[in-house]
Design an enzyme around this catalytic site. Structure first.
Site, PDB file in Angstrom:
ATOM      1  N   ARG A  83       0.844  -1.206   0.000  1.00  9.65           N
ATOM      2  CA  ARG A  83       0.000   0.000   0.000  1.00  9.65           C
ATOM      3  C   ARG A  83       0.881   1.258   0.000  1.00  9.65           C
ATOM      4  O   ARG A  83       0.994   1.945  -0.989  1.00  9.65           O
ATOM      5  CB  ARG A  83      -0.956  -0.039   1.210  1.00  9.65           C
ATOM      6  CG  ARG A  83      -2.083   0.980   1.143  1.00  9.65           C
ATOM      7  CD  ARG A  83      -1.693   2.392   1.533  1.00  9.65           C
ATOM      8  NE  ARG A  83      -1.087   2.477   2.853  1.00  9.65           N
ATOM      9  CZ  ARG A  83      -0.513   3.588   3.321  1.00  9.65           C
ATOM     10  NH1 ARG A  83      -0.462   4.678   2.582  1.00  9.65           N
ATOM     11  NH2 ARG A  83       0.053   3.604   4.515  1.00  9.65           N
ATOM     12  N   CYS A 118       4.059   9.442   0.352  1.00 13.79           N
ATOM     13  CA  CYS A 118       2.671   9.862   0.282  1.00 13.79           C
ATOM     14  C   CYS A 118       2.535  10.918  -0.811  1.00 13.79           C
ATOM     15  O   CYS A 118       3.234  11.928  -0.780  1.00 13.79           O
ATOM     16  CB  CYS A 118       2.220  10.439   1.622  1.00 13.79           C
ATOM     17  SG  CYS A 118       0.528  11.062   1.558  1.00 13.79           S
ATOM     18  N   HIS A 149       5.401   4.461  12.549  1.00 14.12           N
ATOM     19  CA  HIS A 149       5.421   4.389  11.077  1.00 14.12           C
ATOM     20  C   HIS A 149       6.365   5.489  10.612  1.00 14.12           C
ATOM     21  O   HIS A 149       6.020   6.670  10.624  1.00 14.12           O
ATOM     22  CB  HIS A 149       3.979   4.623  10.590  1.00 14.12           C
ATOM     23  CG  HIS A 149       3.809   4.703   9.106  1.00 14.12           C
ATOM     24  ND1 HIS A 149       3.183   3.718   8.361  1.00 14.12           N
ATOM     25  CD2 HIS A 149       4.133   5.664   8.210  1.00 14.12           C
ATOM     26  CE1 HIS A 149       3.130   4.066   7.095  1.00 14.12           C
ATOM     27  NE2 HIS A 149       3.702   5.244   6.966  1.00 14.12           N
TER      28      HIS A 149
END
Ligand code: HMG
Ligand code: MG
Length: 286
Positions: free
Chosen positions: A13, A239, A206
């Site tokens: 992902r 991201c 994370h």
């Protein structure tokens, strides 16, 4: 320090969402199968988000419905709203959903087009419905130490959102250094504030590895009693809504680091290397 650490693999992902190369669903599934074969017990497989915003995740339903089912593996997917949850439930095979907000208003708006409090209101219903359907719920706090738009984030702001996610029923809160600007000093301050709200066993970290501090940040989290870290095979990732957010902490690096300290992860590192060797050429990276 803890005797065992759980590594949550987010490569399929977070790793693939930022890649220019379009990957076929069958190649994503092959990667996931190879990761499952490594002994990774939790794998974030896809994101049920807008295909216009993140085209790399447009095939989430196909990927999730094809996940190789194994005993003791929990697959997860990001869901941004009720529509995403319904699609995730229809695809089946997931044990967990991950919802995502952040500690910075500007980042949350850039990422999911709403404010922090509004996102909590959306996710309250999403988490309740996911749990009613037997799924676990994890909540991400992005930009927990640094925001690409607002700069340094106050630890209290990150802790406040972590507490909000706890209150709406997230069983695990993942504190994310989205752009990889955290250092052990800033991460420790952030985590200390979070741990005043959420017990260590419900906290994961994370880290993106922009400046090479991710391993040091994991070590800092371990010292504070946190025993869960996200990582992405081959250090893929980033991201699309966080300018300058490159790869995640590489699963290979953290697995090796933990092994050398005598901390069990259950990961077969030579199989993990094969998974990296499989995916990198498909992404034009080797
Ligand atoms: P919106 O921007 O408010 O707009 O969506 P909308 O509600 O009008 O929807 C926009 C379009 O998406 C519409 O399509 C909707 O139908 C569709 P159109 O009418 O224009 O053709 N849509 C959906 N499609 C599929 N699945 C859905 C869905 N919902 C709406 N669930 C939304 C809000 C959040 C959906 C959108 O802004 C979005 O998808 N953003 C992408 C968020 C994202 O995936 N970001 C990257 C992952 S987060 C991350 O990487 C950070 C993390 O790793 C931790 C860290 O490192 O910090 C987790
Ligand atoms: Mg991330």
């Amino acid at each position: 320090m803890t005797a065992a650490v759980e590594i949550i693999e987010v490569g399929p992902r977070d790793g693939l969402q930022n890649e220019k190369a379009a990957l076929a669903a069958r190649d994503k599934l092959r990667l996931i199968e190879m990761l499952a074969d490594c002994g990774l017990a939790r794998i974030e497989a896809a994101a049920f988000v807008s295909a216009k915003k993140v085209p790399q995740m447009a095939d989430a339903a196909e990927v999730v419905s094809g996940l190789p089912m194994r005993e003791n593996i929990c697959y997860s997917a990001l869901v941004p709203n009720m529509r995403g949850l319904r699609a995730a439930l229809a695809a089946g095979r997931l044990g967990e959903i991950a919802i995502f907000t952040g500690a910075s208003e500007s980042f949350v708006r850039a990422n999911i087009n709403c404010g922090i409090n509004e996102s909590i209101n959306i996710f309250r219903d999403v988490v309740a419905e996911a749990k009613a359907n037997g799924l676990r719920a994890r909540g991400y706090v992005s930009a927990a130490v640094f925001c690409p738009y607002e700069g340094a984030i106050q630890p209290a702001a990150a802790a406040k959102v972590a507490a909000q996610l706890r209150d709406i029923g997230c069983g695990e809160i993942a504190m994310a250094d989205t752009v990889g600007r955290g250092t052990p000093q800033t991460v420790e301050k952030m985590l200390r504030a979070v741990l005043a709200e959420v017990p260590a066993q419900s906290v994961a970290v994370h880290f993106h590895d922009t400046f090479g501090t991710a391993i040091a940040n994991v070590a800092c989290a371990l010292e504070m009693g946190i025993a869960k870290t996200d990582a992405a095979v081959a250090g893929l990732g980033g991201c699309p809504f966080a300018p300058g957010a490159p790869g995640n902490l590489a699963t290979e690096s953290v697995a090796r680091f933990l092994r050398e300290q005598g901390i069990a992860t259950g990961i077969n590192e030579s199989k993990l290397k094969k998974a990296g060797d499989f995916i990198l050429p498909l992404l034009g990276k080797r």
